[in-house]
Design a protein around this motif. Structure first.
Motif, PDB file in Angstrom:
ATOM      1  N   THR A 137     -10.234  -3.552  -6.837  1.00  0.00           N
ATOM      2  CA  THR A 137     -10.156  -3.595  -5.377  1.00  0.00           C
ATOM      3  C   THR A 137      -9.290  -4.741  -4.860  1.00  0.00           C
ATOM      4  N   THR A 138      -8.834  -5.618  -5.763  1.00  0.00           N
ATOM      5  CA  THR A 138      -7.958  -6.729  -5.383  1.00  0.00           C
ATOM      6  C   THR A 138      -6.946  -6.952  -6.494  1.00  0.00           C
ATOM      7  N   ILE A 139      -5.684  -7.195  -6.105  1.00  0.00           N
ATOM      8  CA  ILE A 139      -4.665  -7.543  -7.095  1.00  0.00           C
ATOM      9  C   ILE A 139      -3.844  -8.719  -6.586  1.00  0.00           C
ATOM     10  N   ARG A 140      -3.342  -9.492  -7.543  1.00  0.00           N
ATOM     11  CA  ARG A 140      -2.355 -10.526  -7.234  1.00  0.00           C
ATOM     12  C   ARG A 140      -1.021 -10.034  -7.761  1.00  0.00           C
ATOM     13  N   LYS A 157      -1.219  -3.448   5.590  1.00  0.00           N
ATOM     14  CA  LYS A 157      -1.737  -2.080   5.713  1.00  0.00           C
ATOM     15  C   LYS A 157      -3.013  -1.905   4.911  1.00  0.00           C
ATOM     16  N   SER A 158      -3.086  -2.532   3.730  1.00  0.00           N
ATOM     17  CA  SER A 158      -4.307  -2.449   2.926  1.00  0.00           C
ATOM     18  C   SER A 158      -5.453  -3.157   3.634  1.00  0.00           C
ATOM     19  N   ALA A 159      -5.182  -4.333   4.202  1.00  0.00           N
ATOM     20  CA  ALA A 159      -6.227  -5.075   4.914  1.00  0.00           C
ATOM     21  C   ALA A 159      -6.777  -4.279   6.089  1.00  0.00           C
ATOM     22  N   ASN A 160      -5.903  -3.481   6.694  1.00  0.00           N
ATOM     23  CA  ASN A 160      -6.327  -2.636   7.818  1.00  0.00           C
ATOM     24  C   ASN A 160      -6.808  -1.264   7.360  1.00  0.00           C
ATOM     25  N   ASN A 161      -6.789  -1.024   6.041  1.00  0.00           N
ATOM     26  CA  ASN A 161      -7.190   0.258   5.451  1.00  0.00           C
ATOM     27  C   ASN A 161      -6.380   1.425   6.005  1.00  0.00           C
ATOM     28  N   GLU A 162      -5.102   1.148   6.250  1.00  0.00           N
ATOM     29  CA  GLU A 162      -4.185   2.199   6.680  1.00  0.00           C
ATOM     30  C   GLU A 162      -3.614   2.954   5.489  1.00  0.00           C
ATOM     31  N   ARG A 167      -6.803  -4.766  -2.101  1.00  0.00           N
ATOM     32  CA  ARG A 167      -6.328  -5.949  -1.387  1.00  0.00           C
ATOM     33  C   ARG A 167      -5.181  -6.555  -2.184  1.00  0.00           C
ATOM     34  N   ILE A 168      -4.250  -7.181  -1.493  1.00  0.00           N
ATOM     35  CA  ILE A 168      -3.062  -7.698  -2.159  1.00  0.00           C
ATOM     36  C   ILE A 168      -2.872  -9.166  -1.824  1.00  0.00           C
ATOM     37  N   PHE A 169      -2.640  -9.975  -2.872  1.00  0.00           N
ATOM     38  CA  PHE A 169      -2.215 -11.356  -2.722  1.00  0.00           C
ATOM     39  C   PHE A 169      -0.780 -11.435  -3.229  1.00  0.00           C
ATOM     40  N   ALA A 170       0.122 -11.925  -2.394  1.00  0.00           N
ATOM     41  CA  ALA A 170       1.556 -11.898  -2.693  1.00  0.00           C
ATOM     42  C   ALA A 170       2.042 -13.260  -3.154  1.00  0.00           C
TER      43      ALA A 170
END
Length: 527
Positions: A137-140, A157-162, A167-170
């Motif tokens: 459910t989360t990736i870096r 978009k992921s944070a807004n569930n669009e 979840r993404i950490f960049a």
């Protein structure tokens, strides 16, 4: 000389990592999957494996409002009927999920999750669904290979569930987007400040001149951002993992730079005299002999390096799985999931090539595999003892290279942590809470606690007894009727309180692969 040396490192980075910036993969479409989030979701009767090192407990009911955990209730005892009087009540319109007899984990965190590239031909939807289907459910994203703007767009978009995505950490690759190679400490500091202003969560380093590394890491730390590093051989002699950790690096990827910090009778690894770093067979073949050149386990130098890294609160993200083909090539390229879930373009990318990074099987045989088996023994000994002494170890996959498929490679990483000596509960902790801590996000991620995000993995059987339960393909066993059956696989992945049918996500991936094959024969053979 300094500019020339760093220019070479920058060139290596540009060729291997930054190339996709000029041609990005297909963006993820609007979300068409998942049920929720709900005003109130109650997960009923599940056994909880919390990710914080605690043993399983249950049955429990877990109450979620929107995307936040609001309550965790003990509702009975194993083997006895649940007493309904003590359970949280559902009102009209609330969602109840019957999970009695099932097991629930925190959402898994892949600390080394590249979102594919044009070389692999992997649309974002394909990668994201493989991850979610395995409870990730989360990736870096280390190095933001499709460009920081592209990654930040998908993060939002992921944070807004669009979109259907973890979840993404960049983490931007150091120097990415610079108009010219960074050749001075001042340029490094300016780039780091701009990277933070651009919205990146951190930086992925590959190596640079020591004064540039020092300046960049100091500036990044001052800004409160995290960092990761692959200590590439082109700069590791002057700057190994101890230099990085002392300067403020928060995590190291793979293992490069660690054996070099433990050399006692040399400064440079024992390269063959015809070695060429751009020859991938040389690079990986000789890397398999590197741990033998370092101080032996539990020796004075070995202990000294380990203890200093732990004192610096440094994180190891070993990515054992990504090199496993080096010790057993046949196992890697005949993995059962390739036939159904590996895109033809990705399979072509894996095949032996002098151009594709990680496709180094020019002539790979018994001698190389035996050396790598010993490499793993020494490497795993260090990582397991690091954990035993209180050091943080996380789980990352680095999939999309070297026959490792998104999602599947991460579960293999968990099995390899188990092989290294981790108790299954320690494995789960590495894949959940440890990852959240390394990201600086353990206030909201990594364990099932009131006030945290509702990110969960639900399985029908106990994954501690068999981590293969987590593979999308499950595993084969003989049942009580003497019949062969396939069991396991994640049943539900819940991210932000949205319930995803994990097996349906895999069906979507299968459809994508089938469409790309277009009737072509997909054979697990080398040409």
């Amino acid at each position: 000389m300094k500019k020339l040396t760093y220019g070479l490192t920058f060139l290596v980075f540009a060729l291997f990592i930054a190339q996709p910036l000029f041609s990005q993969i297909e963006k993820a479409p609007p979300r068409a999957e998942g049920e929720g989030p709900f005003n109130k979701l109650i997960i009923r009767g599940v056994t909880l494996i919390n990710g914080n090192g605690a043993p399983p407990t249950g049955p429990v009911d877990i109450v979620v409002e929107k995307n936040i955990i609001k309550g965790i209730y003990n509702v009975g005892y194993p083997g006895l009927p649940i007493n309904e009087r003590g359970r949280p009540k559902a009102a009209a319109g609330d969602k109840e999920l019957d999970a009695e007899g099932m097991y629930l984990l925190p959402g898994l965190i892949d600390m080394h999750g590249h979102i594919g590239g044009t070389g692999q031909g992997t649309p974002a939807e394909y990668v994201f669904k493989l991850w979610l289907a395995h409870g990730i459910t989360t990736i870096r994203d280390p190095s933001a290979g499709n460009g920081l703007d592209w990654v930040l767009e998908h993060k939002k978009k992921s944070a807004n569930n669009e979109i259907t995505a973890p979840r993404i950490f960049a983490y931007t690759g150091f120097g990415q987007g610079a108009k010219e190679p960074i050749s001075t400490p001042q340029q490094a500091r300016e780039w780091v400040r701009q990277n933070a202003a651009n919205g990146a969560d951190g930086i992925k380093f590959f190596g640079a001149a020591p004064d540039i590394m020092q300046a960049a890491l100091e500036e990044n730390k001052k800004l409160g951002l995290r960092s990761a590093m692959h200590h590439a051989q082109m700069d590791v002699v002057r700057w190994n993992v101890l230099n990085s950790a002392r300067a403020g690096l928060t995590s190291m990827e793979h293992w490069y730079g660690l054996p070099e910090a433990m050399f006692t009778d040399r400064k440079i690894q024992n390269y063959s005299l015809d070695y060429n770093y751009r020859n991938e067979q040389d690079r990986f073949g000789e890397a398999g002999r590197l741990w033998k050149q370092a101080a032996p386990p539990y020796s004075e130098k070995w202990n000294e390096v380990m203890n200093e890294l732990i004192a610096l609160d440094f994180t190891l993200d070993p990515t054992f799985n990504i090199y496993e083909a080096s010790r057993d090539l046949m196992r890697a390229y005949t993995a059962e999931w390739h036939q159904t879930y590996t895109l033809p373009s990705l399979w072509d990318f894996y095949r032996p090539s002098r151009r594709s990074h990680g496709s180094y099987w020019f002539s790979w045989g018994t001698e190389q595999e035996v050396a790598w088996k010993e490499n793993y023994r020494l490497w795993m000994t260090f990582v397991n003892e690091y954990k035993n002494r209180g050091g943080r170890v996380t789980a990352g996959s680095d999939s999309g290279f070297i026959y490792q498929l998104y999602g599947f490679g991460f579960i293999r990483e968990l099995e390899l942590l188990r092989e290294a000596g981790f108790h299954p509960l320690e494995v789960i902790m590495s894949a959940t809470l440890n990852g959240a801590e390394a990201l600086g996000a353990d206030d909201m991620l990594g364990s099932v606690e009131i006030g945290k995000y509702a990110d969960f993995v639900i399985l029908e059987e106990n994954p501690l007894e068999n981590l293969k339960m987590l593979y999308g393909t499950g595993f084969i066993r003989l049942n009580d009727n003497n019949e062969v059956e396939r069991a396991g696989g994640v049943k539900y992945t819940i991210k932000d309180g949205i319930i995803y049918d994990a097996k349906q996500l895999l069906e979507d991936v299968k459809r994508m692969v089938d469409e790309k094959k277009n009737g072509m024969t997909f054979k697990l053979t080398h040409k």
